[in-house]
Design a protein around this motif. Structure first.
Motif, mmCIF file in Angstrom:
data_model
loop_
_atom_site.group_PDB
_atom_site.id
_atom_site.type_symbol
_atom_site.label_atom_id
_atom_site.label_comp_id
_atom_site.label_asym_id
_atom_site.label_seq_id
_atom_site.Cartn_x
_atom_site.Cartn_y
_atom_site.Cartn_z
ATOM 1 N N LEU A 25 0.862 -1.175 0.031
ATOM 2 C CA LEU A 25 -0.067 -0.084 -0.031
ATOM 3 C C LEU A 25 0.877 1.253 -0.038
ATOM 4 O O LEU A 25 0.619 2.186 -0.695
ATOM 5 C CB LEU A 25 -0.854 0.103 1.079
ATOM 6 C CG LEU A 25 -2.170 -1.270 1.068
ATOM 7 C CD1 LEU A 25 -2.836 -1.010 2.414
ATOM 8 C CD2 LEU A 25 -2.933 -1.018 -0.007
ATOM 9 N N ASP A 26 1.876 1.328 0.808
ATOM 10 C CA ASP A 26 2.808 2.303 1.031
ATOM 11 C C ASP A 26 3.427 2.496 -0.427
ATOM 12 O O ASP A 26 3.405 3.681 -0.950
ATOM 13 C CB ASP A 26 3.716 1.943 1.856
ATOM 14 C CG ASP A 26 3.812 2.836 3.089
ATOM 15 O OD1 ASP A 26 3.083 3.496 3.283
ATOM 16 O OD2 ASP A 26 4.681 2.609 4.176
ATOM 17 N N PHE A 27 4.014 1.601 -1.087
ATOM 18 C CA PHE A 27 4.477 1.796 -2.502
ATOM 19 C C PHE A 27 3.575 2.277 -3.415
ATOM 20 O O PHE A 27 4.024 3.226 -4.025
ATOM 21 C CB PHE A 27 4.964 0.316 -2.791
ATOM 22 C CG PHE A 27 5.631 0.405 -4.053
ATOM 23 C CD1 PHE A 27 6.730 0.925 -4.571
ATOM 24 C CD2 PHE A 27 4.859 -0.196 -5.440
ATOM 25 C CE1 PHE A 27 7.436 0.920 -5.698
ATOM 26 C CE2 PHE A 27 5.487 -0.081 -6.387
ATOM 27 C CZ PHE A 27 6.570 0.572 -6.918
ATOM 28 N N ASN A 28 2.350 1.745 -3.483
ATOM 29 C CA ASN A 28 1.429 2.465 -4.327
ATOM 30 C C ASN A 28 0.950 3.854 -4.109
ATOM 31 O O ASN A 28 1.141 4.713 -4.858
ATOM 32 C CB ASN A 28 0.164 1.660 -4.275
ATOM 33 C CG ASN A 28 0.127 0.579 -5.194
ATOM 34 O OD1 ASN A 28 0.890 0.535 -6.036
ATOM 35 N ND2 ASN A 28 -0.810 -0.334 -4.765
ATOM 36 N N LYS A 29 0.966 4.231 -2.846
ATOM 37 C CA LYS A 29 0.656 5.525 -2.417
ATOM 38 C C LYS A 29 2.000 6.533 -2.788
ATOM 39 O O LYS A 29 1.708 7.591 -3.165
ATOM 40 C CB LYS A 29 0.751 5.646 -0.635
ATOM 41 C CG LYS A 29 -0.857 5.874 -0.260
ATOM 42 C CD LYS A 29 -0.928 5.606 1.085
ATOM 43 C CE LYS A 29 -1.067 6.731 1.883
ATOM 44 N NZ LYS A 29 -1.192 6.736 3.345
ATOM 45 N N ILE A 30 3.111 5.794 -2.539
ATOM 46 C CA ILE A 30 4.299 6.856 -2.964
ATOM 47 C C ILE A 30 4.230 7.074 -4.397
ATOM 48 O O ILE A 30 4.602 7.904 -4.954
ATOM 49 C CB ILE A 30 5.524 6.090 -2.358
ATOM 50 C CG1 ILE A 30 5.528 6.270 -0.945
ATOM 51 C CG2 ILE A 30 6.939 6.962 -2.893
ATOM 52 C CD1 ILE A 30 6.834 5.351 -0.122
ATOM 53 N N ILE B 251 19.372 -2.664 -6.846
ATOM 54 C CA ILE B 251 18.698 -2.845 -5.655
ATOM 55 C C ILE B 251 17.623 -1.777 -5.281
ATOM 56 O O ILE B 251 16.688 -1.956 -4.662
ATOM 57 C CB ILE B 251 19.637 -2.858 -4.597
ATOM 58 C CG1 ILE B 251 20.732 -1.790 -4.444
ATOM 59 C CG2 ILE B 251 20.607 -4.195 -4.725
ATOM 60 C CD1 ILE B 251 21.467 -1.709 -2.915
ATOM 61 N N PHE B 252 17.958 -0.653 -6.018
ATOM 62 C CA PHE B 252 16.916 0.484 -5.963
ATOM 63 C C PHE B 252 15.832 0.259 -6.993
ATOM 64 O O PHE B 252 14.875 1.347 -7.175
ATOM 65 C CB PHE B 252 17.501 1.643 -6.196
ATOM 66 C CG PHE B 252 18.562 2.095 -4.942
ATOM 67 C CD1 PHE B 252 17.992 2.119 -3.474
ATOM 68 C CD2 PHE B 252 19.889 2.075 -4.854
ATOM 69 C CE1 PHE B 252 18.645 2.579 -2.389
ATOM 70 C CE2 PHE B 252 20.606 2.371 -3.861
ATOM 71 C CZ PHE B 252 19.960 2.663 -2.626
ATOM 72 N N GLN B 253 15.742 -0.692 -7.742
ATOM 73 C CA GLN B 253 14.690 -0.888 -8.764
ATOM 74 C C GLN B 253 13.673 -1.401 -8.012
ATOM 75 O O GLN B 253 13.696 -2.654 -7.259
ATOM 76 C CB GLN B 253 14.975 -1.646 -9.829
ATOM 77 C CG GLN B 253 16.534 -1.359 -10.381
ATOM 78 C CD GLN B 253 16.097 -0.194 -11.571
ATOM 79 O OE1 GLN B 253 15.049 -0.586 -12.559
ATOM 80 N NE2 GLN B 253 16.688 0.696 -11.583
ATOM 81 N N LYS B 254 12.084 -1.056 -8.530
ATOM 82 C CA LYS B 254 11.256 -1.526 -7.833
ATOM 83 C C LYS B 254 11.009 -3.025 -8.225
ATOM 84 O O LYS B 254 11.455 -3.560 -9.183
ATOM 85 C CB LYS B 254 9.846 -1.158 -8.234
ATOM 86 C CG LYS B 254 9.366 -0.891 -9.446
ATOM 87 C CD LYS B 254 8.290 0.048 -9.514
ATOM 88 C CE LYS B 254 8.067 0.363 -11.385
ATOM 89 N NZ LYS B 254 7.181 1.525 -11.295
ATOM 90 N N PHE B 255 10.601 -4.036 -7.174
ATOM 91 C CA PHE B 255 10.462 -5.304 -7.213
ATOM 92 C C PHE B 255 11.632 -5.870 -7.523
ATOM 93 O O PHE B 255 11.720 -7.251 -7.879
ATOM 94 C CB PHE B 255 9.261 -5.635 -8.264
ATOM 95 C CG PHE B 255 7.934 -5.022 -8.514
ATOM 96 C CD1 PHE B 255 7.476 -4.839 -7.066
ATOM 97 C CD2 PHE B 255 7.629 -4.483 -9.584
ATOM 98 C CE1 PHE B 255 6.488 -4.063 -7.116
ATOM 99 C CE2 PHE B 255 6.314 -3.801 -9.694
ATOM 100 C CZ PHE B 255 5.744 -3.671 -8.453
ATOM 101 N N LEU C 140 13.816 -1.343 -0.143
ATOM 102 C CA LEU C 140 14.682 -0.177 -0.721
ATOM 103 C C LEU C 140 14.212 0.893 -1.496
ATOM 104 O O LEU C 140 14.568 2.187 -1.395
ATOM 105 C CB LEU C 140 16.213 -0.614 -1.165
ATOM 106 C CG LEU C 140 17.008 -1.449 -0.108
ATOM 107 C CD1 LEU C 140 18.265 -1.853 -0.894
ATOM 108 C CD2 LEU C 140 17.563 -0.232 0.661
ATOM 109 N N VAL C 141 13.232 0.369 -2.410
ATOM 110 C CA VAL C 141 12.685 1.556 -3.175
ATOM 111 C C VAL C 141 11.851 2.594 -2.284
ATOM 112 O O VAL C 141 11.727 3.643 -2.543
ATOM 113 C CB VAL C 141 11.486 0.754 -4.033
ATOM 114 C CG1 VAL C 141 11.258 1.909 -5.317
ATOM 115 C CG2 VAL C 141 12.600 -0.072 -4.879
#
Ligand code: ADP
Length: 506
Positions: free
Chosen positions: A194-199, A309-313, A331-332
């Motif tokens: 959810l956080d990821f989607n929100k960001i 490592i900073f790429q999503k998923f 990390l994202v």
């Protein structure tokens, strides 16, 4: 002689100079006249042919001429259209179009347009490749996710089934810890998504709440100690003696950032040391700048995977998931949250030696407000019985009502309910209460309005706001309308007990 066949000019001369008799008696003359006549006729034919030929040439010439004119005007029209079309392309390279003679410019522009189209095509191609890669990563992520979600969910469903079947206190005691652990895992995972989607959607607001940074770090270290010891790791905290801990920012988000870093450090380290260091860099105009570092002695990250490592998923390597679990979102999220706080994540790592993640951040110093009650205090706090205390709970959300009622009934509090501000004001007018717990956003009448109306009549009755948000400016307003305290939802039962206890007269 057969006169009707004679050419009209010859006939006229013969009639003028020769008689019928002469002609009839002289056969040579007759033959001569025939030949002459033929010449006349031939001449006539040639003349006619010539005339015809001349006429034909004229026609052909004008036809060709006409065609040529048409071709020229077609070309002109085409050129104009071309110029118009090019002008519509918004070409801006200083070449002025309009004349018909600038074909060279035209060619130059066309060439450029072709180049641009080519570039565009190339960009499309690489976007397509990227999209395909992202799609692959997403598929991999989904398969990882479904496994991550299913594991705790299966545990929950299975354990509830067993508990129902066995229906004994022993079974409940035995399984409740695993249930709690699975639910907590699921909760953290869903929070991440959810956080990821929100960001990603730009919907995360950074709060401005006074808090104690040092306490926060200690809490994180403490809460992750059990997990660390599973891998035989120890967590060390090293905070600069000069560090100014009373700051204003978003403690929830900062907690998330540091927890992510420390959790990763624990995950990728065995029998090692994880050190959280805080170093003060400067304090200028009531803004504190400091560096936070999370260092481990774990497996390290291969240089080749530094970008990944900073790429999503994505994880450093596919085998990472099989070995260590995780979703590749931590990390994202950490990086994006730090960016929202005007900072950025940096790291150094060496295979087999360890990894160091760090960031430098500037936050305003808190001079005015009490910091919120820390979990540490709450942990050692014994909930007090509040027998006979009368509380008016003004809240519209049924689940929140149920939870609050259940918790307060453990302390023997008498809870009266109002489903919105208006009902709350009415109940307040009719009854007497020790405390009002006031939700702020409600239908019909919100908590601000209800509080203002109640405050006009009663300046003293304690009103505790139940709020989902706790930004600095927002809390200012809450205190201005006469609210005594606030509790951030979902509330911690110990914090609620602590706050109610202040107003207990029993
Ligand atoms: P995950 O859920 O996989 O941990 P993260 O985004 O938190 O996702 O991390 C991405 C990847 O970066 C990890 O899978 C791991 O390969 C690498 N990584 C992160 N932190 C560390 C660390 N402290 N030591 C070694 N590798 C790490």
């Amino acid at each position: 002689m057969d006169k009707p066949n004679l050419h009209r000019h010859l006939n006229r001369q013969i009639n003028k100079f020769l008689s019928e008799i002469t002609l009839r008696n002289n056969s040579d003359l007759s033959t001569f006249i025939k030949v002459i006549n033929q010449t006349y006729l031939n001449y006539e034919k040639d003349a006619e042919l010539f005339e015809q030929a001349a006429r034909l040439n004229d026609k052909e010439y004008s036809e060709i001429n006409e065609k040529l004119k048409q071709e020229i005007s077609k070309r002109d029209l085409f050129e104009l259209k071309l110029i118009e079309a090019i002008n519509q392309l918004n070409v801006d390279d200083g070449v002025k179009l309009g004349g018909k003679d600038n074909l060279l410019d035209l060619i130059k522009i066309l060439n450029r347009e072709i180049e641009i189209k080519k570039e565009y095509q190339e960009q499309l191609n690489s976007a397509k490749i990227l999209a395909e890669k992202a799609n692959d990563a997403k598929s991999e992520f989904l398969s990882i996710m479904s496994h991550e979600i299913r594991t705790p969910l299966n545990a929950i469903i299975g354990l509830v089934y067993i508990m129902e079947k066995e229906n004994s206190l022993e079974s409940i005691h035995e399984n409740i810890e695993v249930l709690k652990h699975s639910a907590q895992n699921l909760f953290l995972l869903i929070n991440d998504i959810l956080d990821f989607n929100k960001i990603e959607a730009g919907k995360v607001d950074i709060e401005k709440i006074p808090f104690d940074f040092k306490e926060l770090i200690k809490q994180i270290a403490k809460s992750l100690q059990v997990k660390a010891s599973e891998n035989l790791n120890t967590i060390q905290v090293d905070i600069d003696a000069d560090f100014q801990p009373n700051l204003i920012s978003d403690p929830l988000r900062i907690n998330q950032i540091i927890t992510n870093l420390v959790s990763n450090a624990i995950k990728f380290t065995k029998e090692g040391i994880i050190t959280i260091t805080v170093n003060q860099i400067s304090i200028i105009n009531e803004v504190s700048t400091f560096k936070v570092e999370v260092k481990d002695t774990g497996i390290g990250i291969d240089k080749e995977n530094f970008q990944n490592i900073f790429q999503k998923f994505s994880q450093a390597e596919t085998k990472t998931y099989r070995q260590f679990g995780g979703t590749g979102l931590g990390l994202v999220i950490t990086k994006k949250l730090l960016n929202l706080l005007k900072s950025d994540i940096q790291f150094e790592s060496e295979i087999g030696i360890g990894t160091k993640f760090y960031f430098t951040i500037s936050l305003p110093i808190n001079k005015y407000f009490d910091t919120i009650v820390t979990d540490d205090l709450q942990e050692n706090y014994k909930e007090q019985d509040l027998n006979g205390m009368r509380v008016l709970l003004v809240e519209d959300n049924l689940i929140n009502i149920k939870i609050a009622q259940k918790i307060m009934s453990q302390w023997n509090v008498e809870v009266d309910l109002a489903e919105n501000g208006l009902v709350g004001v009415e109940k307040f007018n009719l009854n007497s209460y020790d405390v009002i717990l006031m939700d702020l956003s409600m239908p019909v009448m919100n908590g601000y309005e209800a509080t203002s109306i109640i405050r006009e009549k009663d300046k003293l009755i304690p009103i505790v706001a139940l709020t989902a948000s706790a930004s600095f400016g927002y809390l200012d307003r809450v205190f201005q309308i006469g609210i005594n305290e606030y509790i951030i939802k979902p509330f911690n039962p110990k914090e609620l007990n602590m706050k109610l206890r202040k107003y207990y007269k029993g």
